[in-house]
Design a protein around this motif. Structure first.
Motif, PDB file in Angstrom:
ATOM      1  N   LEU A 231     -12.921 -12.763  20.275  1.00 16.39           N
ATOM      2  CA  LEU A 231     -11.549 -12.893  19.226  1.00 16.39           C
ATOM      3  C   LEU A 231     -11.942 -13.336  18.009  1.00 16.39           C
ATOM      4  O   LEU A 231     -11.692 -12.706  16.824  1.00 16.39           O
TER       5      LEU A 231
ATOM      6  N   SER B  25      -4.845 -11.286  16.942  1.00 12.31           N
ATOM      7  CA  SER B  25      -4.319 -11.111  18.053  1.00 12.31           C
ATOM      8  C   SER B  25      -3.117 -10.414  18.166  1.00 12.31           C
ATOM      9  O   SER B  25      -2.650  -9.640  19.066  1.00 12.31           O
TER      10      SER B  25
ATOM     11  N   LYS C 272      -1.942  -6.584  19.547  1.00 10.88           N
ATOM     12  CA  LYS C 272      -0.903  -6.504  20.576  1.00 10.88           C
ATOM     13  C   LYS C 272       0.394  -5.706  20.192  1.00 10.88           C
ATOM     14  O   LYS C 272       0.490  -4.752  21.112  1.00 10.88           O
TER      15      LYS C 272
ATOM     16  N   THR D 295      -3.349  -7.041  25.030  1.00  6.94           N
ATOM     17  CA  THR D 295      -4.042  -8.013  24.173  1.00  6.94           C
ATOM     18  C   THR D 295      -5.364  -7.512  24.039  1.00  6.94           C
ATOM     19  O   THR D 295      -6.018  -6.640  24.666  1.00  6.94           O
TER      20      THR D 295
END
Length: 531
Positions: free
Chosen positions: A447, A462, A466, A472
């Motif tokens: 990430l 993130s 989403k 995710t």
């Protein structure tokens, strides 16, 4: 193995003790002998014994004073007193020195063996405690960077909750209420100061992040964030809302040192922007100004506090309110922009001394500047005739209330233009990230790495991913890898280890667990047709 020091002015006592130790505990002790108080202290400094048998009455420095001196440099040493004198004469003093037992001369073997076992247990206990402390410290040292980065990301996101910041401060033992941000930027510096080659610089900085952290921590008492593109945000907590000239110069000097050390260590160029001191909750503004000063100047180390305003203002002109207004517009904060616009209009109406025409001009100036920020942010097409109604509308207004409503509505419009463009950009980021994952799922994708490619925080990336994809980042990556694994299991004769590697997993057992979690069966069962 234990180090044992035998301190007594009588040679026969030392020899007797050594004989008992060697016979009853073969290979367990390395023994050292001393016969004067001074020799005891010097020997203790040299060999740092675990256990010491101490006579009270020795030539020169007595045993009690010698123990006091030794305790200063060896706080964990275990003392045992051996003496021909009544132990109660020395009990009060000895208690404060960590003496675990007293043996009166003459002694027998049983006494020495018993007290040595007791002393060894104490040494073992201290060693084990120290081991646990080091293990805890090691674990904390690995967690602290994560906590520090969490604090930085929260402060820069403009989406933090006060209780979260307070919790980070508690964990990191930060008492300060103010701070300033450094923006450390890497790349290949061009003559105008612009840093070219952000992607290779980002990769090199990430690979050498431990070295970067070491250089930064050597020069500043600070909190360091993760690499974001080719930038590293650094928070320097401050006790007060302003720094003395000496304190500020120290930061500038440290920044110059850090810049040189980073450039030499990594072989690429670095520039450092220093933001102004602000309340901790406004660190995003300090960081923004640190980046801005790097754009506006050519200096290797640039200071935002030195950035000229361009002109002087009336002493009562609300320059801070003006700046806060345009900061809110640029950040897409409708509520804060309207709050600051209202405050500025209050000043114009009640305190400026200006006529209606003066206020109309200022309102038009602010609206046009807000729209300039919106167009400059991208995502909108500018039309030359789009503002043709502005002057007639303003000139027709007869009251301040009417003008205020027009002002607030157009400020809100400018903010909404920025938010609309930003939303479009984040959609683009999510799509690009999906495409990157689809093409590079075999690699070790994190990430932090992916968000850094688009120069946004992992938290915000993130959230955007989403929102735009419905899943995710981790679930999407895992889904791509499992889908590819199913194709390989169905259409090839490759081994489980080969398939595991080809879809981005290094551990076959972990791959099997992930596969079963998503399909209900293990890879082997899937290949055998039990689907």
């Amino acid at each position: 193995m234990y180090k044992l020091m035998l301190a007594d002015d009588e040679g026969i006592v030392r020899e007797s003790l050594k004989f008992i130790v060697d016979k009853e505990f073969p290979g367990t002790f390395e023994t050292f002998e001393a016969k004067t108080g001074r020799h005891v202290i010097e020997l203790a400094d040299e060999v740092r014994p675990d256990i010491a048998f101490m006579d009270i009455r020795m030539p020169g420095i007595n045993g009690i004073d010698a123990m006091k001196e030794i305790r200063r440099t060896n706080p964990n040493i275990v003392f045992v007193i051996i003496s021909a004198y009544d132990k109660f004469d020395y009990a009060k003093q000895a208690l404060t020195l960590g003496v675990i037992d007293y043996i009166n001369k003459p002694f027998d073997k049983g006494q020495i063996v018993a007290v040595l076992k007791k002393a060894m247990e104490e040494v073992d206990r201290v060693r084990e405690q120290r081991k646990r402390e080091l293990e805890i410290k090691e674990k904390l040292d690995s967690i602290v960077p994560i906590i520090e980065n969490g604090l930085i990301q929260d402060l820069l996101s403009h989406e933090h909750f006060k209780e979260n910041i307070e919790e980070y401060k508690r964990l990191l033992e930060i008492d300060e209420k103010y701070g300033l941000m450094l923006a450390i930027v890497s790349g290949e510096r061009e003559p105008g100061g612009y840093m070219r080659g952000a992607v290779p610089a980002s990769v090199k900085t990430q690979k050498n992040y431990e070295t970067v952290l070491l250089v930064i921590s050597d020069n500043f008492k600070c909190i360091t964030g993760s690499v974001m593109g080719n930038k590293i945000p650094v928070l320097i907590p401050c006790a007060k809302s302003s720094l003395t000239p000496e304190e500020y110069q120290k930061i500038v000097d440290s920044a110059n040192n850090a810049q040189q050390e980073l450039s030499e260590a990594l072989g690429i160029d670095f520039r450092i922007g220093i933001g102004p001191v602000k309340p901790l909750e406004n660190m995003a503004d300090s960081y923004s100004e640190a980046l801005s000063i790097l754009v506006k100047t050519k200096q290797t180390v640039a200071e935002a506090v030195d950035l000229p305003e361009g002109c002087e203002y009336d002493t009562d002109y609300p320059l801070k309110t003006e700046k806060a207004l345009f900061d809110a517009i640029a950040q897409g904060d409708v509520a804060r922009a309207q709050e600051q616009a209202n405050l500025f209009f209050d000043w114009m109406e009640k305190s400026s001394g200006g006529a209606m025409s003066d206020i109309c001009l200022k309102v038009l100036e602010f609206v046009l500047w807000g729209e300039r920020l919106a167009y400059g942010n991208g995502g909108h097409v500018y039309h030359f005739m789009s503002r043709s109604e502005y002057l007639p509308e303003i000139n027709s207004m007869k009251s301040y209330d009417e003008l205020r409503l027009w002002f607030l509505s157009h400020i809100e419009r400018a903010v909404n233009m920025i938010n609309t463009a930003n939303a479009a950009k984040t959609e683009d980021v999510a799509e690009k990230a999906k495409k990157y994952i689809d093409q590079n799922y075999k690699d070790d994708i994190s990430l932090d790495d992916l968000s850094g490619m688009y120069d946004i925080s992992p938290f915000y990336f993130s959230k955007v991913f989403k929102t735009q994809t419905g899943v995710t980042f981790t679930d999407y990556l895992t889904g791509v890898r499992v889908a590819r694994a199913r194709e390989l299991l169905e259409g090839t004769n490759k081994s489980m280890k080969e398939i595991c590697s080809e879809v981005g997993y290094s551990d076959p057992n972990y791959f099997s667990r992930i596969f079963k979690k998503h399909t209900g069966v293990t890879p082997t069962e899937y290949k055998e047709g039990r689907r």
